[in-house]
Enzyme design. Structure first.
Site, PDB file in Angstrom:
ATOM      1  N   GLU A 113      65.641  64.435   2.801  1.00 25.15           N
ATOM      2  CA  GLU A 113      64.799  63.749   1.815  1.00 25.15           C
ATOM      3  C   GLU A 113      63.765  64.707   1.228  1.00 25.15           C
ATOM      4  O   GLU A 113      63.427  64.630   0.045  1.00 25.15           O
ATOM      5  CB  GLU A 113      64.129  62.543   2.479  1.00 25.15           C
ATOM      6  CG  GLU A 113      65.123  61.448   2.846  1.00 25.15           C
ATOM      7  CD  GLU A 113      64.559  60.430   3.828  1.00 25.15           C
ATOM      8  OE1 GLU A 113      64.880  59.232   3.691  1.00 25.15           O
ATOM      9  OE2 GLU A 113      63.813  60.822   4.751  1.00 25.15           O
ATOM     10  N   GLU A 133      69.674  58.592  10.931  1.00 23.02           N
ATOM     11  CA  GLU A 133      68.677  57.633  11.410  1.00 23.02           C
ATOM     12  C   GLU A 133      69.273  56.495  12.240  1.00 23.02           C
ATOM     13  O   GLU A 133      68.671  56.027  13.221  1.00 23.02           O
ATOM     14  CB  GLU A 133      67.893  57.046  10.224  1.00 23.02           C
ATOM     15  CG  GLU A 133      66.863  57.993   9.617  1.00 23.02           C
ATOM     16  CD  GLU A 133      67.450  58.933   8.581  1.00 23.02           C
ATOM     17  OE1 GLU A 133      66.670  59.638   7.918  1.00 23.02           O
ATOM     18  OE2 GLU A 133      68.697  58.968   8.429  1.00 23.02           O
TER      19      GLU A 133
END
Length: 257
Positions: A113, A133
């Site tokens: 990100e 995640e």
């Protein structure tokens, strides 16, 4: 100690992740340093471009430091860790200076990100991208399901976020996420940045605003910035400011004649 450094190389600034003991994972202190550095870069007209790098490690950035966020309450995790991370990453993505990220190794989770905030990216052949995640019971929180959709497309983001698959540098290049694959990504990134010295910095900045408005990256602010740039040099603006200082009603019709 883990840190995020801002290093100046003449007209090129380097934003460097430095937490090699934890694969350059983001700590809260590193996260908090992003926005002040962005403010500093915005104010410095001598800086033409920013190169995003990481201290040598097995990863460009392994994401967010699990030990930092795992002890937070659900409220603090959502309100502070996720929202603050999203906000400062947005701030970096909307920097007026052009940015190049050099991925010398893997970029996972928050590290991917972070790399996605750059305007373009250079990847090492061995570098891979991932959104792991779900393996620790959470979801991407710093634009992994938002900005990455625009950059990699829905199917590839689903591969990473839902199925845990890694994306190779070759696939990232084919998708347009990486501008180049290089055995020395940092050198290639600095070479790209240095070529901006021959370009109009104002034209580059406005072009970035226009492109961001087109793809929805802070569209409202970009449109208003461009509109303000158009109105600022006009006689109407000068008359309005002069009238305010002289405490009188502006006469725009007289200016136009």
């Amino acid at each position: 100690m883990s840190a995020l450094h801002l290093i100046r190389h003449g007209a090129i600034a380097e934003l460097k992740l430095d937490n090699p003991a934890k694969l350059n994972a983001f700590t809260l202190d590193m996260l908090k340093a992003v926005e002040p550095f962005c403010d500093e870069l915005e104010r410095d007209a001598s800086i033409l471009a920013v190169v995003i790098t990481a201290e040598e490690s097995k990863a460009f950035c392994a994401g967010a430091d699990i030990l930092e966020w795992s002890e937070l309450s659900p409220y603090d995790f959502a309100r502070h860790w996720v929202r603050e991370g999203h906000r400062v990453f947005d701030r970096l993505a909307r920097l007026s200076k052009p940015t190049v990220a050099a991925l010398g190794a893997h970029a996972f989770g928050g590290g991917l990100e972070f790399a996605a905030t750059a305007d373009i990216r250079v990847m090492a052949p061995r570098a891979t991208l991932a959104l792991p995640e779900a393996s620790v019971g959470i979801v991407p929180g710093w634009s992994g399901t938002q900005r990455l959709i625009r950059l990699l497309g829905e199917p590839m983001v689903k591969e990473m976020a839902l199925f845990g698959r890694r994306i190779s540098a070759e696939r990232a290049y084919a998708a347009g996420f990486a501008a180049e694959i290089s055995d020395d990504p940092a050198s290639a990134a600095f070479e790209m940045a240095e070529k901006l010295a021959d370009k109009s910095s104002r034209a580059v900045e406005v072009a970035k605003y226009m492109i961001h408005a087109a793809v929805g990256e802070d569209r409202s602010a970009m449109i208003e910035a461009l509109g303000s740039g158009m109105i600022s040099p006009t006689e109407d603006r000068n008359e309005g400011v002069t009238a305010f200082r002289e405490k009188r009603k502006p006469n725009f019709l007289e200016v136009k004649s």
